[in-house]
Design a protein around this motif. Structure first.
Motif, mmCIF file in Angstrom:
data_model
loop_
_atom_site.group_PDB
_atom_site.id
_atom_site.type_symbol
_atom_site.label_atom_id
_atom_site.label_comp_id
_atom_site.label_asym_id
_atom_site.label_seq_id
_atom_site.Cartn_x
_atom_site.Cartn_y
_atom_site.Cartn_z
ATOM 1 N N PHE A 33 0.087 -7.914 1.699
ATOM 2 C CA PHE A 33 -0.732 -6.797 2.164
ATOM 3 C C PHE A 33 -1.112 -7.007 3.629
ATOM 4 O O PHE A 33 -1.420 -8.130 4.038
ATOM 5 C CB PHE A 33 -2.024 -6.704 1.338
ATOM 6 C CG PHE A 33 -1.792 -6.669 -0.146
ATOM 7 C CD1 PHE A 33 -1.528 -7.825 -0.858
ATOM 8 C CD2 PHE A 33 -1.845 -5.471 -0.832
ATOM 9 C CE1 PHE A 33 -1.306 -7.799 -2.228
ATOM 10 C CE2 PHE A 33 -1.638 -5.422 -2.203
ATOM 11 C CZ PHE A 33 -1.366 -6.595 -2.896
ATOM 12 N N TYR A 35 -3.979 -5.682 6.292
ATOM 13 C CA TYR A 35 -5.249 -4.975 6.462
ATOM 14 C C TYR A 35 -5.639 -4.997 7.932
ATOM 15 O O TYR A 35 -5.262 -5.894 8.682
ATOM 16 C CB TYR A 35 -6.373 -5.649 5.666
ATOM 17 C CG TYR A 35 -6.361 -5.400 4.182
ATOM 18 C CD1 TYR A 35 -5.573 -6.183 3.333
ATOM 19 C CD2 TYR A 35 -7.153 -4.406 3.614
ATOM 20 C CE1 TYR A 35 -5.573 -5.970 1.964
ATOM 21 C CE2 TYR A 35 -7.152 -4.193 2.238
ATOM 22 C CZ TYR A 35 -6.367 -4.979 1.426
ATOM 23 O OH TYR A 35 -6.375 -4.766 0.074
ATOM 24 N N LEU A 43 -12.648 -2.707 6.510
ATOM 25 C CA LEU A 43 -11.331 -3.212 6.130
ATOM 26 C C LEU A 43 -10.478 -2.068 5.597
ATOM 27 O O LEU A 43 -10.830 -1.428 4.607
ATOM 28 C CB LEU A 43 -11.468 -4.277 5.047
ATOM 29 C CG LEU A 43 -11.590 -5.717 5.489
ATOM 30 C CD1 LEU A 43 -12.098 -6.573 4.354
ATOM 31 C CD2 LEU A 43 -10.263 -6.260 5.994
ATOM 32 N N LEU A 45 -6.610 -0.922 4.294
ATOM 33 C CA LEU A 45 -5.276 -1.344 3.877
ATOM 34 C C LEU A 45 -4.240 -0.519 4.633
ATOM 35 O O LEU A 45 -4.272 0.710 4.599
ATOM 36 C CB LEU A 45 -5.101 -1.140 2.373
ATOM 37 C CG LEU A 45 -3.720 -1.474 1.819
ATOM 38 C CD1 LEU A 45 -3.399 -2.950 1.988
ATOM 39 C CD2 LEU A 45 -3.635 -1.076 0.356
ATOM 40 N N TYR A 48 1.446 -2.305 1.829
ATOM 41 C CA TYR A 48 1.681 -3.478 1.017
ATOM 42 C C TYR A 48 3.089 -3.491 0.453
ATOM 43 O O TYR A 48 3.715 -2.453 0.261
ATOM 44 C CB TYR A 48 0.608 -3.663 -0.062
ATOM 45 C CG TYR A 48 0.750 -2.866 -1.322
ATOM 46 C CD1 TYR A 48 0.207 -1.588 -1.416
ATOM 47 C CD2 TYR A 48 1.335 -3.420 -2.457
ATOM 48 C CE1 TYR A 48 0.279 -0.887 -2.594
ATOM 49 C CE2 TYR A 48 1.407 -2.711 -3.640
ATOM 50 C CZ TYR A 48 0.875 -1.449 -3.699
ATOM 51 O OH TYR A 48 0.946 -0.740 -4.868
ATOM 52 N N ASP A 56 3.581 1.039 -0.569
ATOM 53 C CA ASP A 56 2.652 2.086 -0.125
ATOM 54 C C ASP A 56 2.318 1.853 1.337
ATOM 55 O O ASP A 56 1.704 0.835 1.674
ATOM 56 C CB ASP A 56 1.384 2.054 -0.982
ATOM 57 C CG ASP A 56 0.405 3.180 -0.643
ATOM 58 O OD1 ASP A 56 -0.549 3.355 -1.414
ATOM 59 O OD2 ASP A 56 0.598 3.868 0.377
ATOM 60 N N PHE A 91 -5.484 -8.615 9.178
ATOM 61 C CA PHE A 91 -5.375 -9.633 8.144
ATOM 62 C C PHE A 91 -4.136 -9.397 7.291
ATOM 63 O O PHE A 91 -3.784 -8.265 6.974
ATOM 64 C CB PHE A 91 -6.595 -9.613 7.213
ATOM 65 C CG PHE A 91 -7.866 -10.100 7.831
ATOM 66 C CD1 PHE A 91 -8.848 -9.216 8.235
ATOM 67 C CD2 PHE A 91 -8.077 -11.468 8.006
ATOM 68 C CE1 PHE A 91 -10.025 -9.670 8.800
ATOM 69 C CE2 PHE A 91 -9.253 -11.926 8.578
ATOM 70 C CZ PHE A 91 -10.233 -11.028 8.973
ATOM 71 N N GLU A 97 1.419 -10.551 -8.469
ATOM 72 C CA GLU A 97 1.178 -9.224 -9.030
ATOM 73 C C GLU A 97 0.509 -9.276 -10.394
ATOM 74 O O GLU A 97 -0.390 -8.519 -10.679
ATOM 75 C CB GLU A 97 2.480 -8.442 -9.136
ATOM 76 C CG GLU A 97 2.286 -7.035 -9.702
ATOM 77 C CD GLU A 97 3.596 -6.356 -9.984
ATOM 78 O OE1 GLU A 97 4.582 -7.063 -10.203
ATOM 79 O OE2 GLU A 97 3.633 -5.120 -10.001
ATOM 80 N N TYR A 104 -5.819 -12.431 -4.823
ATOM 81 C CA TYR A 104 -5.620 -12.156 -3.397
ATOM 82 C C TYR A 104 -6.100 -13.330 -2.554
ATOM 83 O O TYR A 104 -7.222 -13.786 -2.681
ATOM 84 C CB TYR A 104 -6.414 -10.917 -2.979
ATOM 85 C CG TYR A 104 -5.719 -9.609 -3.252
ATOM 86 C CD1 TYR A 104 -5.413 -8.736 -2.220
ATOM 87 C CD2 TYR A 104 -5.367 -9.244 -4.554
ATOM 88 C CE1 TYR A 104 -4.788 -7.536 -2.467
ATOM 89 C CE2 TYR A 104 -4.733 -8.056 -4.811
ATOM 90 C CZ TYR A 104 -4.450 -7.202 -3.763
ATOM 91 O OH TYR A 104 -3.820 -6.010 -4.002
ATOM 92 N N PHE A 106 -6.363 -14.267 1.523
ATOM 93 C CA PHE A 106 -6.251 -13.730 2.870
ATOM 94 C C PHE A 106 -5.978 -14.840 3.885
ATOM 95 O O PHE A 106 -6.431 -15.982 3.719
ATOM 96 C CB PHE A 106 -7.548 -13.022 3.270
ATOM 97 C CG PHE A 106 -7.715 -11.655 2.676
ATOM 98 C CD1 PHE A 106 -8.102 -11.503 1.350
ATOM 99 C CD2 PHE A 106 -7.496 -10.513 3.437
ATOM 100 C CE1 PHE A 106 -8.259 -10.237 0.794
ATOM 101 C CE2 PHE A 106 -7.646 -9.260 2.885
ATOM 102 C CZ PHE A 106 -8.028 -9.117 1.571
ATOM 103 N N GLY A 107 -5.279 -14.471 4.941
ATOM 104 C CA GLY A 107 -5.122 -15.363 6.074
ATOM 105 C C GLY A 107 -6.354 -15.297 6.967
ATOM 106 O O GLY A 107 -7.313 -14.568 6.673
#
Lengths: 115, 113
Positions: A33, A35, A43, A45, A48, A56, A91, A97, A104, A106-107
């Motif tokens: 994903f 963001y 934030l 999106l 992804y 999407d 991000f 999945e 999730y 995040f970096g």
């Protein structure tokens, strides 16, 4: 595991230049994903991927933004040409999945400044 | 995706318990409730997830009433390092298609000495 790795951490560029942000997801994760975070919009999106396929991209602001995932271990978000309003923290996150919302990671983000 | 409403900000003091309530009146049957924490200059970090009743881990507890229209994140004995933004998210759990996270505004928690 090193977690989700993003580069660069900071990027300053001039308006009109091309910007490429990079992301290496956690090994074995099959969803990725992108963001964007700003003070005004929070934030958001952008796009992804699932199994390297874009699912999407309705959050991508406009045609200046594009994202690719050529393989399971790498993704890029490109802005061409960049504009000052693109300044934000971007991000990348990855997940398994089947774990739903749970997995999730995040970096640390890329702080982009367009002058 | 179910809309969530949570307070914009909360102040607390070290050693106190912090409770953040999130409203999600339109939660669907297959929706889970998930909380994330975000420190300045970092990406959000998963804290806890639940479906009903109570879930507890080493970081927090999550209380969900029977009607599931709200949930409360409880942080026991907070310290200065718990100062962060806390996000409540509601969405399908498990292997659900279109499984993406949508963040609201979050609650900014400030822990004072």
């Amino acid at each position: 595991d090193a977690g989700v790795i993003q580069s660069p951490r900071h990027e300053v560029t001039e308006m009109g230049q091309e910007v490429t942000l990079r992301c290496k997801p956690i090994s074995g994760h099959n969803s990725l994903f992108w963001y964007r975070q700003t003070m005004m919009r929070g934030l958001e999106l952008l796009i992804y991927f699932n199994n390297n396929v874009p699912i999407d991209d309705s959050g991508m602001p406009e045609d200046r933004f594009s994202a690719k995932m050529p393989n399971a271990s790498f993704s890029t978000l490109k802005i061409q040409p960049s504009e000052p309003r693109d300044s934000a923290v971007y991000f990348c996150a990855s997940s398994l999945e089947h774990r739903g919302n749970y997995g999730y990671t995040f970096g640390s983000g890329t702080r982009l400044t367009v002058v | 995706l179910a809309k969530t409403t949570q307070p914009i900000s909360m102040d607390s003091y070290e050693g106190q318990e912090v409770n953040i309530t999130c409203s999600h009146n339109n939660i669907a049957t297959n929706d889970y409730i998930t909380w994330y924490q975000q420190f300045p200059s970092q990406g959000p970090r998963f804290i806890i997830q639940g479906y009903k009743t109570k879930v507890t881990n080493e970081v927090a507890s999550l209380f969900i009433p029977a009607d599931r229209k709200s949930s409360t994140l409880s942080l026991p004995r907070v310290s200065l390092s718990d100062t962060a933004v806390y996000y409540c998210l509601v969405g399908p759990g498990g292997k659900a298609a279109g499984n993406k996270l949508t963040f609201g505004g979050g609650t900014r928690v400030l822990v004072k000495p």
